[in-house]
Scaffold this active site. Structure first.
Site, mmCIF file in Angstrom:
data_model
loop_
_atom_site.group_PDB
_atom_site.id
_atom_site.type_symbol
_atom_site.label_atom_id
_atom_site.label_comp_id
_atom_site.label_asym_id
_atom_site.label_seq_id
_atom_site.Cartn_x
_atom_site.Cartn_y
_atom_site.Cartn_z
ATOM 1 C CB CYS A 53 -0.900 -0.022 1.219
ATOM 2 S SG CYS A 53 -1.793 1.524 1.503
ATOM 3 C CD1 TRP A 86 -6.053 -3.857 4.938
ATOM 4 C CD2 TRP A 86 -4.392 -4.796 3.775
ATOM 5 N NE1 TRP A 86 -5.801 -3.058 3.846
ATOM 6 C CE2 TRP A 86 -4.783 -3.610 3.115
ATOM 7 C CE3 TRP A 86 -3.356 -5.566 3.237
ATOM 8 C CZ2 TRP A 86 -4.180 -3.174 1.942
ATOM 9 C CZ3 TRP A 86 -2.757 -5.137 2.065
ATOM 10 C CH2 TRP A 86 -3.173 -3.962 1.428
ATOM 11 C CB THR A 120 -7.499 1.847 5.466
ATOM 12 O OG1 THR A 120 -7.642 2.685 6.626
ATOM 13 C CG2 THR A 120 -8.747 1.966 4.601
ATOM 14 C CB VAL A 121 -2.606 -0.739 6.040
ATOM 15 C CG1 VAL A 121 -2.980 -1.975 6.815
ATOM 16 C CG2 VAL A 121 -2.607 -1.018 4.530
ATOM 17 C CE1 TYR A 184 -5.246 2.908 -5.316
ATOM 18 C CE2 TYR A 184 -3.711 4.759 -5.235
ATOM 19 C CZ TYR A 184 -4.025 3.455 -4.920
ATOM 20 O OH TYR A 184 -3.141 2.682 -4.200
#
Length: 331
Positions: A53, A86, A120-121, A184
């Site tokens: 990421c 994740w 999220t990370v 993105y």
């Protein structure tokens, strides 16, 4: 998070719509004064990341540059995930050895039961409670730089110096909009018009960055700053992923001489290349984004050995770490 059935892949492209990133983060901060209830304290927090990421990669780089490894432990998720979360599939038994959980969502649910936004990370977890403190990725690195100063290594660089903060913030804002998130917006565009607009905006900003970096080694000032870290993680993914997978294909990074030399300069600086994992990067994008790569096949190319080629940027002057020193080599 998208409401999918178990086994389904998360959907990133919405038909006939431009891509809009969900920026509703858990904005709690870890500060020296503990104003939000979480004071800076060595050994208390765990940074959870994935090398795949770009947003998490920033925090990995900053943590290493500042020498915060002993103060903030790090848990690493594998390069792929399903719609749920994740996972810690790189660890023995698929369980994080410090947090004792198999999925990052467990730490989110510990903080907010039934948490419905993105898992999220990067995420910073309070180890004693097992709960996520924050996943506000832009603020995480800024706080590493400004709130954790008592735990910086000797010789740590000044990544967010007060006299340059306004300029760094201005550069970061346009780079985020047009480049970091711009790729993105190209890759997940749901219409030709949305894609065309994002593509034009991306390459216009890359041209702007080319002119800015033509005569200066770093984005702001004569040393590495937060601005360079934020741009680098996008550039590192450009040829392996964004050029083909996200259709950002006016030209490759390796065909843009100024930006290519700049990216190699950073990559060859301790703290950058040694925190970059091209295998994880490629496997994540091509295997997770099944709505734009249904087969999940990961391309063998491109040859990435050219990242080690001389860059010649030393001729522009500048000192990567200012009056400080590079981090020690990884063991």
């Amino acid at each position: 998070m998208t409401e999918n059935r178990p086994g389904d892949h998360e959907k990133y492209v919405k038909a006939d719509q431009p891509y809009e990133r969900d920026t509703r983060y858990i904005e709690t901060r870890i500060t020296r004064d503990g104003a939000d209830g979480y004071p800076v304290e060595a050994g208390r927090y765990r940074l959870v990341v994935s090398y795949a990421c770009p947003w998490a990669n920033r925090s990995i780089i900053v943590r290493r540059l500042l020498g915060l490894e002993d103060a903030i432990s790090m848990g690493v998720c594998g390069p792929t995930h399903d719609w749920r979360s994740w996972t810690f599939d790189l660890d023995p038994g698929g369980v994080d050895p410090v947090l004792g959980i198999p999925r990052l969502q467990d730490a989110y649910f510990r903080r907010i039961p039934g948490y419905e936004k993105g898992i999220t990370v990067p995420a910073v977890v309070d180890v004693p409670s097992g709960a996520v403190v924050t996943n506000d990725f832009p603020q995480i690195t800024l706080d590493f730089e400004t709130e954790w100063v008592d735990f910086h290594r000797d010789g740590a660089p000044r990544l967010y110096p007060e006299d340059l903060r306004r300029e760094i913030d201005e550069v970061n804002a346009v780079v985020y909009r047009d480049v970091n998130n711009g790729v993105y917006r190209c890759g997940f565009a749901g219409s030709q018009e949305a894609y065309d607009d994002a593509y034009d905006q991306l390459f216009s900003r890359l041209d702007w960055l080319t002119e800015r970096l033509r005569t200066q080694r770093y984005l702001v000032g004569d040393t590495i700053t937060e601005a360079d870290v934020r741009l680098f993680t996008t550039l590192a993914r450009f040829d392996p992923v964004y050029h083909g997978h996200f259709k950002c294909n006016r030209e490759k990074l390796s065909e843009m001489p100024v930006l290519w030399a700049y990216a190699r300069d950073l990559y060859q600086t301790p703290g950058f290349g040694d925190c970059t994992n091209f295998d994880h990067i490629k496997r994540h994008y091509y295997q997770v984004h099944r709505d734009i790569n249904p087969s999940g096949i990961v391309p063998k190319g491109p040859d990435l050995s050219n990242w080690a080629e001389p860059h010649g940027r030393e001729a522009l002057g500048g000192r990567p770490f200012g009056d400080g020193t590079p981090p020690a080599p990884l063991g």
